[in-house]
Design a protein around this motif. Structure first.
Motif, short mmCIF file in Angstrom:
data_model
loop_
_atom_site.label_atom_id
_atom_site.label_comp_id
_atom_site.label_asym_id
_atom_site.label_seq_id
_atom_site.Cartn_x
_atom_site.Cartn_y
_atom_site.Cartn_z
N TRP A 16 27.30 68.41 1.63
CA TRP A 16 26.53 69.67 2.38
C TRP A 16 25.23 68.78 2.95
CZ3 TRP A 16 29.47 73.30 0.33
CH2 TRP A 16 29.76 72.90 -1.17
N ASN A 21 29.63 69.67 7.39
CA ASN A 21 29.93 71.38 7.71
C ASN A 21 30.65 71.34 8.61
OD1 ASN A 21 28.88 73.42 7.59
ND2 ASN A 21 27.42 73.46 9.18
N ARG A 26 35.30 73.50 2.17
CA ARG A 26 34.03 72.68 0.89
C ARG A 26 35.10 73.67 -0.07
NH1 ARG A 26 33.18 73.52 5.80
NH2 ARG A 26 33.49 75.99 6.01
N SER A 36 25.40 69.23 -5.50
CA SER A 36 25.27 70.07 -4.31
C SER A 36 23.47 70.10 -3.61
CB SER A 36 24.97 71.86 -5.13
OG SER A 36 23.82 71.56 -6.31
N ILE A 39 23.22 72.54 0.19
CA ILE A 39 23.71 73.03 -0.07
C ILE A 39 23.46 74.36 0.62
CG2 ILE A 39 24.07 74.70 -2.30
CD1 ILE A 39 26.55 74.67 -2.97
N HIS A 42 23.27 73.94 4.41
CA HIS A 42 25.08 73.34 5.39
C HIS A 42 26.10 74.61 4.56
CE1 HIS A 42 22.64 70.59 7.63
NE2 HIS A 42 22.13 69.95 6.68
N ALA A 43 26.11 75.80 3.79
CA ALA A 43 26.76 76.37 3.14
C ALA A 43 27.42 76.99 4.30
CB ALA A 43 25.74 76.66 2.27
#
Length: 559
Positions: A16, A21, A26, A36, A39, A42-43
């Motif tokens: 992440w 990104n 993903r 994670s 996350i 950059h989720a």
């Protein structure tokens, strides 16, 4: 931290970052926080994960929106429509923790198995499509092109016990006191369905009937199996301090709520395994002795102590024997070898069965190239220049590579390549060698061929790094300053010989060049090494350049 997927793939797995990104899809293999990290920043949609992984992740990061996730369960296949191509992904049990999966990607980019974190067993591998499984020594009908493999314990050569053995060591009634003989048959029936790892934990508890309190360092996701079997065997629930261990309490409440208790008088307590476990364990034992109470039993089911902390030479000699029963250390902690990662033997066996073309370690600190299978089957020197692997790694093997840079990365170059590039430098500055020559060149010593370990193995931080950024030395050697300084000194009252002046030039050049070179390392390379918490390397100066500059300075001075 997991590694970035190559630029040629349209998806990322467990990373992440700004780089990942930019991927269009993903995937999250499981809910451990090291997979994670980042996350929340950059989720972006879509994130493919199992329902358990999604639920746990949303608990850890409440700022995330549930709509970001697309659920995929074990055994399920999904066809993903991508602007470039449609590819298929299938989830398989990783035998690591609740909700943990391996992802099998199939598309024009090849057949890729990403294991995430895993404990590879025969049962685990048998769930993969039959066409990818061979029968040693025969290869499978269809070979996997790439396996991104969990090599956490890849350097640990001893054979690890199964999960069943580990749990048995904590609770089984073998060699117990006479008053437990009646219960022995009952417990044997109960524990017959346990795996062997769990039984090691059960053994340890039965052998210490006087311990009024049993502290279990089972606060990590993936160890709840031990708690379930302890609860079933002894008919007592597990106390979890909600205030001190909120995340552990939340996770267990979602996965195994029936075994939890909020009554501190319960015999079994969850105890945090980190940090400073030895100090806290000694404090608990000292407190019991000071109050004239029986010492508590502190059990740590983990492979970390055996792999990394397993301390004395005597313990090393008895290592195989230690796996069969719990071992007490100098701090009073009882260790049980309980692993949710594969040992080296298990990895080697799995690779022989799968026979993939290339293997990449997902754990940078543990290199896949240390595995025997990888040394024998995965090397750049075996690749043709049109092999799709180069495109996948975003490497143009036919692109020119300037001799000046070859000089500075000479540590990994062959003598013949160095001689050719050095000779060409004196005749022309337009001589080039191809990138594939650099990748496949062998060192003067008897080192193995460069093997596939992602772009970092080649010194490349990510897919956007160009080769010229690896080492870009500055060529300001202060020649003019030395020449003027020497002339001034010759014209003064001081008697300065030619040899003295030449010597001063040599020293000045020798000490100014490395500092200039150290500044020439590309910013992407600096970020790569800082991200791995290691010092940024200083490239070696070119001796050819130094000698040529000294000669030029001499000629200028003499003229």
């Amino acid at each position: 931290m997991p590694i970035e997927m190559p630029k040629g793939l349209p998806f990322s797995v467990d990373t992440w970052t700004p780089c990942s990104n930019r991927k269009r899809h993903r995937f999250l293999t499981h809910a451990h926080k090291d997979h994670s990290q980042g996350i929340s920043t950059h989720a972006s949609f879509p994130i493919y994960a199992t329902r358990i992984t999604k639920t746990l992740t949303l608990n850890y990061y409440p700022q995330l929106n549930e709509s970001l996730f697309v659920e995929i369960e074990i055994g399920q296949s999904i066809a993903i429509d991508d602007p470039v191509e449609t590819f298929t992904v299938t989830a398989f049990d990783a035998n690591h923790c609740p909700g943990a999966v391996m992802f099998l990607f199939e598309g024009t980019f090849g057949n890729i198995l990403h294991t995430g974190d895993c404990r590879l067993t025969p049962e685990c591998l048998q769930r993969l499509p039959e066409k990818y499984l061979g029968k040693i020594p025969r290869e499978p009908k269809c070979r996997l092109d790439y396996v991104f493999l969990d090599c956490t314990f890849g350097s640990f050569s001893s054979k690890m016990p199964s999960k069943h053995v580990g749990i048995r060591q904590v609770v089984s009634p073998d060699k117990c006191v006479a008053c437990f003989h009646l219960l022995k048959m009952v417990v044997i029936v109960i524990t017959s369905s346990f795996n062997m790892k769990e039984k090691e934990v059960i053994d340890c508890i039965w052998k210490h009937p006087d311990a009024c309190v049993v502290y279990l360092t089972c606060d990590l996701l993936g160890q709840e199996e031990i708690l379930v079997n302890v609860c079933q065997t002894f008919g007592s629930k597990i106390f979890v301090d909600k205030e001190n261990y909120p995340e552990c309490f939340q996770s267990l409440s979602l996965i195994v709520p029936d075994i939890l208790s909020q009554d501190p008088s319960s015999r079994f307590h969850i105890f945090d395994g980190f940090p400073r476990l030895p100090e806290r364990a000694e404090a608990k034992l000292a407190e019991a002795r000071a109050n004239f109470q029986p010492e508590p039993l502190i059990i740590r089911p983990s492979a970390q102590w055996y792999v990394f902390e397993g301390v004395s030479s005597e313990a090393e000699k008895r290592k195989n024997g230690q796996f069969k029963e719990a071992t007490k250390d100098q701090f009073g902690i009882w260790h049980v070898c309980y692993s949710i990662h594969s040992s080296r033997d298990e990895l080697e066996w799995a690779l022989k069965l799968l026979a993939p073309r290339w293997v990449v370690s997902t754990t940078p600190e543990c290199r896949a190239m240390e595995l025997s299978y990888v040394k024998s089957h995965c090397s750049y020197s075996n690749l043709a220049s049109d092999d799709p692997l180069w495109k996948l790694l975003d490497i143009d093997v036919e692109a020119p590579f300037i001799n000046e840079d070859v000089q500075d990365v000479s540590i990994s170059s062959s003598p013949s390549l160095l001689e050719r590039s050095s000779g060409a430098r004196s005749e022309s500055s337009q001589s080039f060698v191809s990138n594939k020559e650099i990748l496949t060149a062998s060192s003067p010593g008897k080192k193995p061929s460069v093997t596939l370990f992602g772009r970092a193995r080649l010194g490349l931080g990510n897919s956007t790094v160009v080769y010229e950024e690896l080492v870009k030395p500055e060529t300001t050697y202060q020649n003019e300053y030395i020449e003027v300084q020497c002339k001034n000194e010759v014209g003064s009252d001081r008697d300065v010989s030619e040899g003295t002046c030449d010597e001063s030039k040599s020293k000045e050049l020798t000490y100014s060049s490395p500092s200039g070179l150290s500044k020439g390392v590309g910013e992407n390379i600096r970020k790569l090494y800082r991200g791995m918490h290691v010092p940024v390397p200083k490239p070696l100066p070119s001796l050819v350049d130094l000698l040529n500059d000294i000669k030029r300075s001499k000629r200028k001075f003499m003229s």
